[in-house]
Scaffold this active site. Sequence first.
Site, PDB file in Angstrom:
ATOM      1  N   CYS A  78       0.805  -1.229   0.000  1.00  0.00           N
ATOM      2  CA  CYS A  78       0.000   0.000   0.000  1.00  0.00           C
ATOM      3  C   CYS A  78       0.834   1.273   0.000  1.00  0.00           C
ATOM      4  O   CYS A  78       1.816   1.395   0.725  1.00  0.00           O
ATOM      5  CB  CYS A  78      -0.897   0.027   1.231  1.00  0.00           C
ATOM      6  N   ARG A 101       5.242   0.504  -5.754  1.00  0.00           N
ATOM      7  CA  ARG A 101       5.155  -0.358  -4.581  1.00  0.00           C
ATOM      8  C   ARG A 101       4.288  -1.584  -4.848  1.00  0.00           C
ATOM      9  O   ARG A 101       4.367  -2.567  -4.121  1.00  0.00           O
ATOM     10  CB  ARG A 101       4.564   0.419  -3.394  1.00  0.00           C
ATOM     11  N   TRP A 113      -2.819  -2.836  -1.818  1.00  0.00           N
ATOM     12  CA  TRP A 113      -2.393  -4.187  -2.192  1.00  0.00           C
ATOM     13  C   TRP A 113      -3.189  -5.124  -1.286  1.00  0.00           C
ATOM     14  O   TRP A 113      -3.003  -5.129  -0.071  1.00  0.00           O
ATOM     15  CB  TRP A 113      -0.887  -4.327  -1.964  1.00  0.00           C
ATOM     16  N   ASN A 134      -2.077   1.287   5.779  1.00  0.00           N
ATOM     17  CA  ASN A 134      -1.113   0.326   5.249  1.00  0.00           C
ATOM     18  C   ASN A 134      -0.726  -0.582   6.408  1.00  0.00           C
ATOM     19  O   ASN A 134      -0.366  -0.086   7.473  1.00  0.00           O
ATOM     20  CB  ASN A 134       0.123   1.067   4.705  1.00  0.00           C
ATOM     21  N   GLY A 135      -0.811  -1.894   6.206  1.00  0.00           N
ATOM     22  CA  GLY A 135      -0.442  -2.832   7.265  1.00  0.00           C
ATOM     23  C   GLY A 135      -1.570  -3.813   7.514  1.00  0.00           C
ATOM     24  O   GLY A 135      -2.483  -3.949   6.693  1.00  0.00           O
ATOM     25  N   GLU A 179      19.742 -15.933  -8.153  1.00  0.00           N
ATOM     26  CA  GLU A 179      19.201 -14.621  -8.512  1.00  0.00           C
ATOM     27  C   GLU A 179      18.710 -14.621  -9.973  1.00  0.00           C
ATOM     28  O   GLU A 179      17.654 -14.061 -10.283  1.00  0.00           O
ATOM     29  CB  GLU A 179      20.276 -13.544  -8.284  1.00  0.00           C
ATOM     30  N   LYS A 216      14.866 -13.766 -10.999  1.00  0.00           N
ATOM     31  CA  LYS A 216      14.501 -12.709 -11.952  1.00  0.00           C
ATOM     32  C   LYS A 216      13.594 -13.275 -13.047  1.00  0.00           C
ATOM     33  O   LYS A 216      12.614 -12.643 -13.441  1.00  0.00           O
ATOM     34  CB  LYS A 216      15.747 -12.084 -12.605  1.00  0.00           C
ATOM     35  N   GLU A 260       9.998 -14.069 -11.612  1.00  0.00           N
ATOM     36  CA  GLU A 260       9.127 -12.942 -11.263  1.00  0.00           C
ATOM     37  C   GLU A 260       8.789 -12.069 -12.462  1.00  0.00           C
ATOM     38  O   GLU A 260       7.704 -11.493 -12.525  1.00  0.00           O
ATOM     39  CB  GLU A 260       9.698 -12.107 -10.113  1.00  0.00           C
ATOM     40  N   HIS A 265      23.321 -34.896  -7.390  1.00  0.00           N
ATOM     41  CA  HIS A 265      22.620 -35.439  -6.220  1.00  0.00           C
ATOM     42  C   HIS A 265      21.104 -35.384  -6.375  1.00  0.00           C
ATOM     43  O   HIS A 265      20.380 -35.546  -5.399  1.00  0.00           O
ATOM     44  CB  HIS A 265      23.060 -34.692  -4.958  1.00  0.00           C
ATOM     45  N   LYS A 308       6.598  -3.957  -4.406  1.00  0.00           N
ATOM     46  CA  LYS A 308       8.000  -3.543  -4.245  1.00  0.00           C
ATOM     47  C   LYS A 308       8.400  -3.514  -2.781  1.00  0.00           C
ATOM     48  O   LYS A 308       9.483  -3.918  -2.408  1.00  0.00           O
ATOM     49  CB  LYS A 308       8.165  -2.155  -4.873  1.00  0.00           C
TER      50      LYS A 308
END
Length: 617
Positions: A2, A28, A77, A103-104, A486, A490, A493, A509, A612
Amino acid sequence: MCGIVGYVGGTNKAVEVLMGGLRRLEYRGYDSAGIAVIDEEGVLNSVKRAGKLAMLSDELKRHPVNAGRTGIGHTRWATHGGPTDENAHPHLADNGKLALIHNGIIENFGPLKAELLAEGYTFESETDTEVAAVLLGREYQRVGDLGEAFRSVVARLDGAFTLLALHQDQPGVVVGARRNSPLVIGLGDGENFLGSDVAAFIEYTRRAVAIGQDQIVTITPDSVTVTDFFGAPVEVEEFDVAWDASASDKGGWSSFMAKEVSEQPDAVANTLRGRIVDGVVVIPELAEFGDEALARIRRIVIIACGTAAYAGQVAKYAIEKWAKVPVDVELSHEFRYRDPVIENDTLVVSISQSGETMDTLMAVKYAREAGAVAISICNTQGATIPRESNAVIYTHAGPEVAVASTKAFVAQIAALYLFALHLARVRGTLGSAELLEHTAELQAIPEKIATTLLQGDAVRQLATWMTDSRAVLFLGRHVGFPIALEGALKLKELAYIHAEGFAAGELKHGPIALIEPGQPVFVVVPSPRGSAHLHPKVVSNIQEIRARGARVIVIAEQGDAAVLPFADTVIHIPLAAPLFEPLLAVVPLQLFAMELATAKGLDVDQPRNLAKSVTVE
Ligand code: F6R
């Protein structure tokens, strides 16, 4: 997650400020948006819509909100209740005279709602936020003042929240409260702002004040008052925002991500700037610990999430090799809830681009309560995690707007390497010749990243060929392993392709069972010069997967001839000492994910389901 913006001013530009602020907070991640404004006639108007800001703009064209001087705006969000018009914020109370955004997560909203229902109050949404709005409305009716009403409401809330509210009977006033979620004040001339971060108001002012934990702020056009939750005044400190408004614009690039990938040479150079003097690392931010305290550290625990955690994994190799301190890298959310052993000679280092990731914030608080000293590596001034830490080393990557982290990652590694070299000097584990050699390597990185970026066309072509891939694997050893992880993150997402990263030595293995003819596999190959013992092992791993039909794409040092016969595609990176290769090898993997997502027509700046700034646990 948010985004929040609040405004009070002397001119009728509330709608413009709120919409501009929400646009800058879009990065965000959100799925609905809304504003509430007290208009010229003193009437509270609220408009909200599920979907992107364009939907809200269209709605505002259909039902214009009269110009006003006081307003709040929100991008949501979804957590409690789906992304619908009803669940979007602001939520109204006190017969539509009060508007509140949040927000929260309010963890005890269930019993509070039951209490209010029993008193006859009704609700229009499924959100926890509306419960806070109704509670605030009830308290306002009792005390007739927004600030006082806030104090009694926050005393009843559990969980994490930033709340902002206005009431039409108190025009020219916006009140906010924060616990564990971000809120920053922007100081203007005859106007004041509130925002989830400085991006919300950077167009209007670069003078800011971060609000601490459990504090309430009241802004009017000419005043800013901060108190604790009990009404006691609190001293605040103003800071200048180092970013300018243009830094958070696309600046002619097709996406923020493309811009930010290209800014990586500067992100590293700016993070190093002024911190290496005559080959010696200087970190004034750590001065208060004194060299002796750093020399006494027996263990380092790095806590972070996602990409930031991979930066931590890279740094583990450097810190252990240079400073000879054992390092554990832990995902913040796992660390926090498993009774970790923390001794008084344990140093906790958190890494967070946003400085607001709730999982990491909670882990830092937990570590400090357990007696650890906590240092944070952060990219955002005024953020919460640095405020909760004993010291902060800021990365100077500039605002990172694209949801997927790129330039912050390389800047985090650069900052952690500075820290590792500083530690090595105070602990006497590296001599001055070695320190000089490593600082010189670090300073050469920006130019080498710029050279690596020249591979962009080759990577784009590769990505275009691979748009139909259903799964892609990434392999690496040593510092190449976190880079493989990484690269896979990438791709997942951004391009929504199933991707996995493995330690190349682990392949036999189990994961090698995944290899079938045509399976694309990226391999991060260590330097044959710097890693003479590892290079042949990775070449053997490549042969093993080739023998089973894999299509092999290698990221290899310029001039590495040994790997050529076994690769379908080679992407070259410049020569660098082994510990510095991650800063280069990651670049083609970022480009690959971005180009493949672009070729699939996806939004690389705001991938689906992601936010974000992850401000809930
Ligand atoms: C991936 C990504 C995330 C973040 C993670 C931590 O591209 O951006 O994995 O790295 O959510 O965020 P910060 O660094 O803000 O704590």
